[in-house]
Design a protein around this motif. Structure first.
Motif, PDB file in Angstrom:
ATOM      1  N   UNK A 140      34.872  47.196  48.451  1.00 32.18           N
ATOM      2  CA  UNK A 140      35.498  48.496  48.667  1.00 32.18           C
ATOM      3  C   UNK A 140      36.222  48.956  47.401  1.00 32.18           C
ATOM      4  N   UNK A 141      36.146  50.227  47.096  1.00 33.32           N
ATOM      5  CA  UNK A 141      36.775  50.756  45.866  1.00 33.32           C
ATOM      6  C   UNK A 141      38.270  50.441  45.862  1.00 33.32           C
ATOM      7  N   UNK A 142      38.762  49.954  44.750  1.00 31.75           N
ATOM      8  CA  UNK A 142      40.205  49.685  44.596  1.00 31.75           C
ATOM      9  C   UNK A 142      40.671  48.400  45.266  1.00 31.75           C
ATOM     10  N   UNK A 143      39.737  47.638  45.886  1.00 35.64           N
ATOM     11  CA  UNK A 143      40.153  46.414  46.594  1.00 35.64           C
ATOM     12  C   UNK A 143      39.561  45.170  45.932  1.00 35.64           C
ATOM     13  N   UNK A 144      39.939  43.996  46.436  1.00 36.98           N
ATOM     14  CA  UNK A 144      39.484  42.688  45.931  1.00 36.98           C
ATOM     15  C   UNK A 144      39.708  42.590  44.415  1.00 36.98           C
ATOM     16  N   UNK A 145      40.961  42.789  44.019  1.00 38.43           N
ATOM     17  CA  UNK A 145      41.292  42.858  42.587  1.00 38.43           C
ATOM     18  C   UNK A 145      40.973  41.560  41.851  1.00 38.43           C
ATOM     19  N   UNK A 146      41.193  40.416  42.526  1.00 37.16           N
ATOM     20  CA  UNK A 146      40.960  39.147  41.830  1.00 37.16           C
ATOM     21  C   UNK A 146      39.470  38.976  41.525  1.00 37.16           C
ATOM     22  N   UNK A 147      38.577  39.475  42.395  1.00 37.84           N
ATOM     23  CA  UNK A 147      37.135  39.389  42.122  1.00 37.84           C
ATOM     24  C   UNK A 147      36.746  40.362  41.012  1.00 37.84           C
ATOM     25  N   UNK A 148      37.320  41.562  41.059  1.00 32.29           N
ATOM     26  CA  UNK A 148      37.029  42.564  40.016  1.00 32.29           C
ATOM     27  C   UNK A 148      37.467  42.053  38.642  1.00 32.29           C
ATOM     28  N   UNK A 149      38.506  41.217  38.672  1.00 32.10           N
ATOM     29  CA  UNK A 149      39.031  40.649  37.434  1.00 32.10           C
ATOM     30  C   UNK A 149      38.063  39.630  36.829  1.00 32.10           C
ATOM     31  N   UNK A 150      37.250  38.994  37.695  1.00 28.55           N
ATOM     32  CA  UNK A 150      36.363  37.917  37.227  1.00 28.55           C
ATOM     33  C   UNK A 150      34.918  38.370  37.039  1.00 28.55           C
ATOM     34  N   UNK A 151      34.443  39.297  37.885  1.00 26.12           N
ATOM     35  CA  UNK A 151      33.014  39.654  37.863  1.00 26.12           C
ATOM     36  C   UNK A 151      32.832  41.155  37.649  1.00 26.12           C
ATOM     37  N   UNK A 152      31.699  41.494  37.022  1.00 30.28           N
ATOM     38  CA  UNK A 152      31.421  42.912  36.748  1.00 30.28           C
ATOM     39  C   UNK A 152      31.038  43.631  38.042  1.00 30.28           C
ATOM     40  N   UNK A 153      31.460  44.897  38.178  1.00 30.95           N
ATOM     41  CA  UNK A 153      31.088  45.679  39.369  1.00 30.95           C
ATOM     42  C   UNK A 153      30.282  46.912  38.943  1.00 30.95           C
ATOM     43  N   UNK A 154      29.408  47.361  39.861  1.00 28.47           N
ATOM     44  CA  UNK A 154      28.623  48.585  39.619  1.00 28.47           C
ATOM     45  C   UNK A 154      28.976  49.599  40.691  1.00 28.47           C
ATOM     46  N   UNK A 155      29.036  50.856  40.290  1.00 27.50           N
ATOM     47  CA  UNK A 155      29.377  51.925  41.218  1.00 27.50           C
ATOM     48  C   UNK A 155      28.244  52.104  42.236  1.00 27.50           C
ATOM     49  N   UNK A 182      48.577  30.584  38.631  1.00 29.29           N
ATOM     50  CA  UNK A 182      48.480  30.918  37.206  1.00 29.29           C
ATOM     51  C   UNK A 182      47.193  31.691  36.903  1.00 29.29           C
ATOM     52  N   UNK A 183      46.098  31.408  37.642  1.00 30.87           N
ATOM     53  CA  UNK A 183      44.850  32.125  37.339  1.00 30.87           C
ATOM     54  C   UNK A 183      44.895  33.580  37.802  1.00 30.87           C
ATOM     55  N   UNK A 184      45.949  33.951  38.548  1.00 32.78           N
ATOM     56  CA  UNK A 184      46.064  35.352  38.963  1.00 32.78           C
ATOM     57  C   UNK A 184      47.020  36.121  38.043  1.00 32.78           C
ATOM     58  N   UNK A 185      47.530  35.437  37.000  1.00 35.65           N
ATOM     59  CA  UNK A 185      48.378  36.122  36.022  1.00 35.65           C
ATOM     60  C   UNK A 185      47.459  36.808  35.007  1.00 35.65           C
ATOM     61  N   UNK A 186      47.661  38.109  34.818  1.00 33.89           N
ATOM     62  CA  UNK A 186      46.756  38.836  33.927  1.00 33.89           C
ATOM     63  C   UNK A 186      47.391  39.118  32.569  1.00 33.89           C
ATOM     64  N   UNK A 187      48.734  38.985  32.521  1.00 37.19           N
ATOM     65  CA  UNK A 187      49.450  39.283  31.277  1.00 37.19           C
ATOM     66  C   UNK A 187      50.685  38.403  31.268  1.00 37.19           C
ATOM     67  N   UNK A 188      51.139  37.966  30.097  1.00 29.32           N
ATOM     68  CA  UNK A 188      52.290  37.055  30.070  1.00 29.32           C
ATOM     69  C   UNK A 188      52.996  37.219  28.725  1.00 29.32           C
ATOM     70  N   UNK A 189      54.149  37.902  28.730  1.00 26.61           N
ATOM     71  CA  UNK A 189      54.878  38.129  27.471  1.00 26.61           C
ATOM     72  C   UNK A 189      56.263  37.529  27.555  1.00 26.61           C
ATOM     73  N   UNK A 190      56.664  36.912  26.454  1.00 26.95           N
ATOM     74  CA  UNK A 190      57.967  36.246  26.440  1.00 26.95           C
ATOM     75  C   UNK A 190      59.082  37.253  26.229  1.00 26.95           C
TER      76      UNK A 190
END
Lengths: 307, 307
Positions: free
Chosen positions: B241-256, A201-209
């Protein structure tokens, strides 16, 4: 293993308050509820019919009636109320209540009532146990998913797969929600794949019914691969946490020899890499080579190469 | 297993439970059917029966029966220690207890939750509830270990166990769960520490009597965790790596950083868990700081590849 006389005595005594509060209970139902056979329930009832208080005249015996497979209690003597929770039952209840107070936050009055109830059933103080799992407390989509489970509604979800490292949009019908290893999971029917899939569930980024969906679940499971691993003793918890995929466990000089069956080989590879050097692959060889190759590539990232 | 012994155990329990006064051994052996043979045999049977019932958690109180003969003891089962009181719970409390018992979905715990549920239903009859929309729990730690520790916290009993290769004796103060792991908070030689349950090696022994220690007045689990997280606010620096580790990018800020990599800072409390997270992401994540952990990571990879 045959049950002891004391275990049987307790179950037999537990039957009386249960039947008293749930009248006209059939032998069949009792057998199911008390996880035993109908024959055993009949034997227990025949036995308790002979028991009672000193004096042991008909007035002092427990009085039950068994008619057409249905049991009624006429005189329970002192067994008119159930036994208190055992040690292990108490843990189930108190931890369950603690977790309820975290997930039912929309009713603020409930937390206070639950704290009072915990104090009533145990000597544990409110500040001695803490459920600190942030996911239990703040899963923003839980309410939407819960409603969709009840209504069998489609949800359009945005999902980041932590194994494949991909972000996708999918239409799913959620079936159940469960907590395991500190994460909340949704078991759902994937509309496009026409099969059940598990989502964190924590990897769900959007959820629409969406709309209601009538569907049949495809029961065919993904093919499984058998892998033999050697897990060092300090990683025993890796085995305990993944019991659902483990086929066998044997002790060796180095730790545990474990046979696992997995459908998601990428997940297993990442799990083994994460726990380097604690898990070694014994078979199959091609999988062992693949993981070693990956470990070598990671090492190269730091400017080193293996001997 | 003989029904005779089961019958005797039930009659003994009922007699001790129904009595308003302590019953002497002589009275018990004379009045309760099933105690047969020589006086020594009867006495041995009674001692074993008491042990069997106590072994299953039934509290049999002992008191000096006759002030003139101090060695003559009397026995009694207090109703409030054995069974729930009449109307002990409100309807809403019974519903909460039912929900707490219903949360669990795991083979090891299911038996205890089912047994707890039977007792609740013996107080209330069937309870209507909205469980269809509440997530279920799967527990993956060693359930018996959790029960032993919970009970020691509740009873204030000293615990002894092996942890990180050392035998420890501790005063258990509380329990908490975080990210799906359970932790014991306990005082070891006057220092309050937390112990991860999955890292406890082997069994846990409870030592001595209940109420063996006093907790500091100002102690509570929430404050302990707050202090601990304030004192340990470590931050790791990584390249992603650019475009990778999406779940981390979703939680923490990244700098170029450059055309291939971004920079990311991730707080951590446990070194092993940080290493696991880095390795999970393979060649898409590179640990920069702390340097000591980077060295450990490289050493682990080398040991895996050379071993």
């Amino acid at each position: 293993m045959a049950e002891s006389a004391a275990v049987r005595a307790l179950r037999t005594m537990d039957l009386i308050p249960y039947v008293l509060e749930n009248p006209s209970c059939s032998i069949k139902t009792l057998a199911k509820r008390f996880s035993t056979t109908e024959k055993q329930i009949e034997r227990d009832l025949e036995l308790i019919f002979m028991c009672g208080l000193p004096g042991y005249t008909p007035y002092e015996l427990i009085d039950i009636v068994l008619e057409d497979g249905v049991v009624s209690v006429i005189d329970p003597q002192v067994l008119n109320r159930p036994r208190r929770f055992s040690k292990t039952e108490l843990v189930v209840i108190v931890l369950g209540l603690k977790i309820l107070s975290e997930i039912k936050l929309e009713r603020s009055d409930l937390r206070e009532k639950i704290d009072k109830l915990i104090a009533k059933v145990s000597h544990i103080k409110n500040d001695e146990i803490l459920i600190n799992d942030s996911q239990l407390i703040s899963s923003e989509f839980v309410e939407t998913i819960n409603k969709a489970i009840g209504n069998r509604q489609i949800l359009r979800i945005g999902y980041i797969s932590v194994t494949k490292d991909q972000s996708t949009e999918r239409d799913v019908v959620p079936l159940t929600l469960y907590y395991s290893n500190g994460s909340l999971y949704m078991n759902a029917f994937d509309v496009e794949k026409k099969a059940e899939r598990v989502f964190r569930v924590d990897a769900i980024t959007k959820c629409e019914t969406g709309t209601f969906l009538e569907f049949e679940v495809n029961q065919s499971h993904l093919p499984e691969i058998i892998i033999e691993l050697e897990v060092q003793d300090w990683l025993r918890f890796f085995v305990e946490r993944n019991m659902s995929i483990i086929r066998s466990v044997k002790h060796s000089n180095q730790g545990l020899l474990v046979e696992v069956a997995v459908s998601n080989i990428d997940w297993l590879e990442k799990s083994i890499l994460s726990h380097i050097p604690g898990i070694k692959i014994k078979a199959p060889q091609d999988f062992a080579v693949r993981v070693r190759e990956n470990a070598r590539n990671i090492l190269a990232l730091y400017g080193y190469s293996a001997n | 297993m003989s029904s005779q012994k089961t019958e005797r155990l039930i009659n003994l329990t009922l007699a001790l439970l129904a009595s308003k006064r302590y019953l002497s051994k002589a009275e018990i052996l004379r009045n309760i059917p099933g105690y047969e043979g020589s006086p020594e045999t009867k006495e041995r049977m009674f001692e074993r029966d008491k042990d069997d019932l106590r072994g299953l958690g039934i509290q049999i109180d002992v008191n000096n029966f006759d002030p003139l003969f101090e060695d003559e003891q009397g026995y009694l089962i207090k109703s409030d220690s054995f069974q729930f009181a009449e109307n002990e719970f409100t309807k809403e409390e019974l519903l909460l207890l039912t929900m707490a018992a219903n949360l669990w979905h795991d083979s090891a715990v299911e038996i205890d939750s089912q047994n707890a549920l039977l007792k609740i239903q013996s107080l209330s009859g069937p309870v209507e509830n909205d469980m269809t929309t509440t997530p279920t729990l799967r527990i993956t730690e060693d359930w018996q270990l959790l029960v032993s520790i919970f009970t020691a916290v509740q009873d204030k009993q000293i615990l002894e166990f092996s942890y990180r290769g050392k035998r420890r004796q501790v005063n258990p103060y509380g329990l908490y769960s975080s990210n799906g792991f359970w932790y014991l908070i306990a005082s070891e030689i006057n220092v309050i520490k937390s112990f991860k349950l999955v890292r406890i090696e082997g069994e846990v022994d409870s030592i001595g009597e209940k109420d063996a220690f006093e907790k500091p007045d100002n102690f509570n689990v929430g404050n302990f965790l707050k202090e601990e997280s304030n004192s340990v606010s470590l931050v790791s620096k990584l390249q992603v790596r650019k475009g990778a580790a999406l779940s981390l990018r979703n939680k923490f800020a990244v700098k170029d950083l450059d055309s291939e990599w971004d920079l990311i800072s991730i707080p951590y409390t446990n070194e092993q868990e940080l290493l696991e997270m880095v390795l999970w992401h393979g060649t898409d994540l590179k640990l920069i700081e702390p340097a000591t952990l980077q060295q450990l990571l490289v050493a682990n990879l080398e040991s895996y590849l050379n071993g």
